[in-house]
Design an enzyme around this catalytic site. Structure first.
Site, PDB file in Angstrom:
ATOM      1  N   ARG A   1       1.027  -1.168  -0.013  1.00 52.76           N
ATOM      2  CA  ARG A   1      -0.053   0.045   0.084  1.00 52.76           C
ATOM      3  C   ARG A   1       0.768   1.449   0.074  1.00 52.76           C
ATOM      4  O   ARG A   1       0.766   2.060  -0.671  1.00 52.76           O
ATOM      5  CB  ARG A   1      -0.916  -0.021   1.273  1.00 52.76           C
ATOM      6  CG  ARG A   1      -2.230  -0.809   1.108  1.00 52.76           C
ATOM      7  CD  ARG A   1      -3.154  -0.615   2.486  1.00 52.76           C
ATOM      8  NE  ARG A   1      -2.248  -1.220   3.539  1.00 52.76           N
ATOM      9  CZ  ARG A   1      -2.298  -2.605   3.895  1.00 52.76           C
ATOM     10  NH1 ARG A   1      -3.216  -3.322   3.517  1.00 52.76           N
ATOM     11  NH2 ARG A   1      -1.553  -2.956   4.838  1.00 52.76           N
ATOM     12  N   ILE A   2       2.005   1.300   1.081  1.00 59.67           N
ATOM     13  CA  ILE A   2       2.554   2.597   1.070  1.00 59.67           C
ATOM     14  C   ILE A   2       3.572   2.786  -0.077  1.00 59.67           C
ATOM     15  O   ILE A   2       3.651   3.843  -0.808  1.00 59.67           O
ATOM     16  CB  ILE A   2       3.536   2.577   2.352  1.00 59.67           C
ATOM     17  CG1 ILE A   2       2.269   2.556   3.582  1.00 59.67           C
ATOM     18  CG2 ILE A   2       4.099   3.831   2.607  1.00 59.67           C
ATOM     19  CD1 ILE A   2       2.839   2.346   5.025  1.00 59.67           C
TER      20      ILE A   2
ATOM     21  N   ASP B   1       9.837  -6.490  -4.695  1.00 58.15           N
ATOM     22  CA  ASP B   1       8.887  -7.024  -3.701  1.00 58.15           C
ATOM     23  C   ASP B   1       8.720  -8.597  -4.416  1.00 58.15           C
ATOM     24  O   ASP B   1       7.931  -8.487  -5.434  1.00 58.15           O
ATOM     25  CB  ASP B   1       7.665  -6.153  -3.740  1.00 58.15           C
ATOM     26  CG  ASP B   1       6.731  -6.572  -2.814  1.00 58.15           C
ATOM     27  OD1 ASP B   1       6.654  -7.951  -2.579  1.00 58.15           O
ATOM     28  OD2 ASP B   1       5.938  -5.879  -2.117  1.00 58.15           O
TER      29      ASP B   1
ATOM     30  N   ARG C   1      10.363   0.063   9.522  1.00 56.48           N
ATOM     31  CA  ARG C   1      10.607  -0.332  10.970  1.00 56.48           C
ATOM     32  C   ARG C   1      12.238  -0.008  11.024  1.00 56.48           C
ATOM     33  O   ARG C   1      12.958  -0.448  10.147  1.00 56.48           O
ATOM     34  CB  ARG C   1      10.000  -1.795  11.185  1.00 56.48           C
ATOM     35  CG  ARG C   1       8.678  -1.763  11.423  1.00 56.48           C
ATOM     36  CD  ARG C   1       8.279  -1.213  12.849  1.00 56.48           C
ATOM     37  NE  ARG C   1       7.096  -1.423  13.199  1.00 56.48           N
ATOM     38  CZ  ARG C   1       5.979  -0.430  12.687  1.00 56.48           C
ATOM     39  NH1 ARG C   1       6.109   0.582  12.281  1.00 56.48           N
ATOM     40  NH2 ARG C   1       4.629  -0.782  13.209  1.00 56.48           N
TER      41      ARG C   1
ATOM     42  N   ASP D   1      12.409   7.755   9.932  1.00 56.87           N
ATOM     43  CA  ASP D   1      11.127   7.975  10.782  1.00 56.87           C
ATOM     44  C   ASP D   1      11.614   7.003  11.843  1.00 56.87           C
ATOM     45  O   ASP D   1      10.486   7.369  12.831  1.00 56.87           O
ATOM     46  CB  ASP D   1      10.099   7.887  10.089  1.00 56.87           C
ATOM     47  CG  ASP D   1       8.522   8.428  10.895  1.00 56.87           C
ATOM     48  OD1 ASP D   1       8.835   9.374  11.571  1.00 56.87           O
ATOM     49  OD2 ASP D   1       7.869   7.610  10.863  1.00 56.87           O
TER      50      ASP D   1
ATOM     51  N   GLU E   1      13.356   2.948  20.117  1.00 52.80           N
ATOM     52  CA  GLU E   1      12.504   4.169  19.976  1.00 52.80           C
ATOM     53  C   GLU E   1      12.196   4.389  21.612  1.00 52.80           C
ATOM     54  O   GLU E   1      11.310   3.300  22.147  1.00 52.80           O
ATOM     55  CB  GLU E   1      11.455   4.050  19.191  1.00 52.80           C
ATOM     56  CG  GLU E   1      11.924   4.028  17.641  1.00 52.80           C
ATOM     57  CD  GLU E   1      10.828   3.684  16.733  1.00 52.80           C
ATOM     58  OE1 GLU E   1       9.601   3.798  17.000  1.00 52.80           O
ATOM     59  OE2 GLU E   1      11.178   3.767  15.488  1.00 52.80           O
TER      60      GLU E   1
ATOM     61  N   HIS F   1       9.075   8.688  14.616  1.00 48.11           N
ATOM     62  CA  HIS F   1       7.914   7.758  14.242  1.00 48.11           C
ATOM     63  C   HIS F   1       6.808   8.584  13.989  1.00 48.11           C
ATOM     64  O   HIS F   1       5.682   8.004  14.841  1.00 48.11           O
ATOM     65  CB  HIS F   1       8.079   6.736  15.287  1.00 48.11           C
ATOM     66  CG  HIS F   1       7.237   5.576  14.841  1.00 48.11           C
ATOM     67  ND1 HIS F   1       7.640   4.206  15.088  1.00 48.11           N
ATOM     68  CD2 HIS F   1       6.207   5.371  13.777  1.00 48.11           C
ATOM     69  CE1 HIS F   1       6.977   3.134  14.258  1.00 48.11           C
ATOM     70  NE2 HIS F   1       6.168   4.110  13.649  1.00 48.11           N
TER      71      HIS F   1
HETATM   72  P1  NAD Z   1       1.639  -3.591   2.974  1.00 49.75           P
HETATM   73  O1  NAD Z   1       1.302  -4.865   3.519  1.00 49.75           O
HETATM   74  O2  NAD Z   1       0.601  -3.236   2.253  1.00 49.75           O
HETATM   75  O3  NAD Z   1       2.905  -3.750   2.150  1.00 49.75           O
HETATM   76  C1  NAD Z   1       4.117  -4.307   2.539  1.00 49.75           C
HETATM   77  C2  NAD Z   1       4.924  -4.974   1.107  1.00 49.75           C
HETATM   78  O4  NAD Z   1       6.155  -5.391   1.526  1.00 49.75           O
HETATM   79  C3  NAD Z   1       3.900  -6.025   0.660  1.00 49.75           C
HETATM   80  O5  NAD Z   1       3.766  -5.864  -0.551  1.00 49.75           O
HETATM   81  C4  NAD Z   1       4.970  -7.161   0.562  1.00 49.75           C
HETATM   82  O6  NAD Z   1       4.894  -8.095  -0.421  1.00 49.75           O
HETATM   83  C5  NAD Z   1       6.219  -6.680   0.833  1.00 49.75           C
HETATM   84  N1  NAD Z   1       7.474  -7.486   1.494  1.00 49.75           N
HETATM   85  C6  NAD Z   1       7.269  -8.365   2.409  1.00 49.75           C
HETATM   86  N2  NAD Z   1       8.381  -8.960   2.543  1.00 49.75           N
HETATM   87  C7  NAD Z   1       9.238  -8.423   1.777  1.00 49.75           C
HETATM   88  C8  NAD Z   1      10.554  -8.708   1.541  1.00 49.75           C
HETATM   89  N3  NAD Z   1      11.424  -9.569   2.109  1.00 49.75           N
HETATM   90  N4  NAD Z   1      11.167  -7.957   0.324  1.00 49.75           N
HETATM   91  C9  NAD Z   1      10.406  -7.006  -0.293  1.00 49.75           C
HETATM   92  N5  NAD Z   1       9.307  -6.774   0.097  1.00 49.75           N
HETATM   93  C10 NAD Z   1       8.566  -7.573   0.986  1.00 49.75           C
HETATM   94  O7  NAD Z   1       2.174  -2.706   4.145  1.00 49.75           O
HETATM   95  P2  NAD Z   1       1.875  -1.218   4.275  1.00 49.75           P
HETATM   96  O8  NAD Z   1       0.676  -0.660   4.566  1.00 49.75           O
HETATM   97  O9  NAD Z   1       2.623  -0.983   2.640  1.00 49.75           O
HETATM   98  O10 NAD Z   1       3.222  -0.812   5.518  1.00 49.75           O
HETATM   99  C11 NAD Z   1       4.345  -1.310   5.130  1.00 49.75           C
HETATM  100  C12 NAD Z   1       4.985  -1.290   6.308  1.00 49.75           C
HETATM  101  O11 NAD Z   1       5.334   0.115   6.872  1.00 49.75           O
HETATM  102  C13 NAD Z   1       4.230  -1.784   7.827  1.00 49.75           C
HETATM  103  O12 NAD Z   1       4.514  -2.987   7.786  1.00 49.75           O
HETATM  104  C14 NAD Z   1       4.749  -0.893   8.948  1.00 49.75           C
HETATM  105  O13 NAD Z   1       5.827  -1.595   9.793  1.00 49.75           O
HETATM  106  C15 NAD Z   1       5.325   0.416   8.307  1.00 49.75           C
HETATM  107  N6  NAD Z   1       4.561   1.546   8.875  1.00 49.75           N
HETATM  108  C16 NAD Z   1       5.310   2.636   9.363  1.00 49.75           C
HETATM  109  C17 NAD Z   1       4.577   3.792   9.779  1.00 49.75           C
HETATM  110  C18 NAD Z   1       5.190   4.818  10.264  1.00 49.75           C
HETATM  111  O14 NAD Z   1       4.538   5.773  11.070  1.00 49.75           O
HETATM  112  N7  NAD Z   1       6.289   5.064  10.340  1.00 49.75           N
HETATM  113  C19 NAD Z   1       3.132   3.964   9.459  1.00 49.75           C
HETATM  114  C20 NAD Z   1       2.382   2.832   8.682  1.00 49.75           C
HETATM  115  C21 NAD Z   1       3.299   1.723   8.370  1.00 49.75           C
END
Ligand code: NAD
Length: 326
Positions: free
Chosen positions: A154-155, A174, A235, A259, A264, A283
């Site tokens: 998603r992100i 990915d 993370r 971030d 933390e 964060h």
């Molecule tokens: P998501 O599940 O939609 O996307 C994560 C992607 O990572 C997936 O497409 C998955 O296939 C891929 N992935 C998994 N293992 C992998 C690997 N070994 N190599 C490459 N790609 C891999 O999640 P999202 O909503 O995009 O969020 C991602 C992460 O961002 C979350 O898990 C969270 O830890 C972090 N996050 C941080 C904040 C913040 O405030 N800093 C906020 C939201 C999310």
């Protein structure tokens, strides 16, 4: 006394009227703690019917100590601080909150732009009476650079959408995202080594898992271009921080925007805090006034659902349904 007791293990949100409003509709009392350790959670939350959790460790030992909890909800997307397998074995739902992650993508872009345009350093100079663009030389043009996105969920996809207007080449790694997704977003699918070697800017958007922990270490940092920058809003544990420190100090790479950190808040003597080629935010990528409200409401609604005999909408451990014969 309400019918249920819902514990907030920890939270830095300040107020919790949103959760209170949702949970009062099912007759649940909300009890707030600021647990930091396993022992804190065990002491405060073992008799709770549901847990709302921000960062406190929900380990196997914690889960084994829960006497009647039906659900653990993480305020946010990542569930790396929850032992999901232990919860499944104990028949406890684990849910996360899928919210509009626009702010997270915007934050990644902000870090990228701040690093590329040297905004933070220019601002510091001006406030020290140094009105001189030459003091932040060199700045190389963002257009035509290669941006490598690690994790195209998603992100990662929202970051790609936003980057398009900057006329950069976008590549992504990915192994789990469908091939069509890359095509749909006009992004070239590459392998990990190619992304590391070819990118001018790397931005990380994977969850923290056993596979991604320290996926950026000394070897990767040494393989990156010397002018490259790296941004992490995912993370802290995904980057080996010791190696990153060395890379920034010895200029194997040009800079970093973080971030998230391995610890933390960071210890006062964390050497990253003393480096001049890193920007660090606390964060906060997830945060905007809209997301704060959305996350709290959705998290509380998941607890209310589980305590009313329904299945959570964002169930992370689907296998628990078998365990519960649902
Ligand atoms: P998501 O599940 O939609 O996307 C994560 C992607 O990572 C997936 O497409 C998955 O296939 C891929 N992935 C998994 N293992 C992998 C690997 N070994 N190599 C490459 N790609 C891999 O999640 P999202 O909503 O995009 O969020 C991602 C992460 O961002 C979350 O898990 C969270 O830890 C972090 N996050 C941080 C904040 C913040 O405030 N800093 C906020 C939201 C999310």
């Amino acid at each position: 006394m309400g019918r249920f007791r819902v514990a907030i293990t920890d939270s830095d949100y300040g107020s919790h009227e949103v959760e209170e409003e949702v949970l009062s509709s099912i007759g649940a009392d909300l009890i707030k703690f600021q647990c930091r350790t396993e022992d804190d959670v065990i002491r405060c939350c073992s008799d709770a019917d549901g847990l709302l959790n921000q960062y406190a460790p929900i380990t196997r030992r914690v889960i084994e100590g829960l006497q009647k909890a039906k659900i653990i909800v993480r305020y946010g997307v990542g569930v790396d601080n929850v032992d999901v397998d232990a919860a499944t074995e104990k028949g406890i739902f684990v849910a996360n909150v899928i919210y509009d992650v626009t702010d997270v993508a915007d934050h990644a872009l902000s870090l990228i732009l701040s690093l590329v345009r040297k905004i933070v350093w220019a601002d510091r100079n001006v406030k020290e009476n140094k009105w001189d663009w030459k003091a932040v030389q060199p700045i190389s043009r963002l257009k035509d650079k290669t941006v490598g996105i690690i994790g195209f969920g998603r992100i990662g996809r929202k970051v790609a959408q936003r980057l398009r207007g900057f006329e950069v080449k976008i590549v992504a790694y990915d192994p789990y995202a469908p091939r069509e997704t890359f095509r749909e977003y006009g992004v070239e699918k590459v392998d990990f080594e190619a992304l590391i070697k070819e990118s001018d800017i790397i931005t990380i958007h994977t969850p923290l898992t056993n596979e991604t922990r320290h996926m950026i270490g000394e070897k990767e940092l040494k393989s990156m271009k010397r002018e490259a920058i790296i941004v992490n809003v995912s993370r802290g544990g995904i980057i080996d921080e010791k190696a990153l420190c060395k890379a920034l100090k010895e200029r194997w790479i040009a800079g970093a925007g973080l971030d998230v950190l391995e610890e933390e808040p960071p210890a006062k003597d964390n050497p990253l805090l003393r480096l001049d080629n890193v920007i660090i935010t606390p964060h906060m990528a997830w945060y905007s006034n809209r997301s704060l409200d959305e996350i709290r409401r959705k998290a509380a609604e998941e607890v209310a659902r589980a305590l009313s005999g329904q299945i959570p909408v964002n169930l992370v451990n689907k296998d628990v349904l078998k365990k519960l014969n649902l």
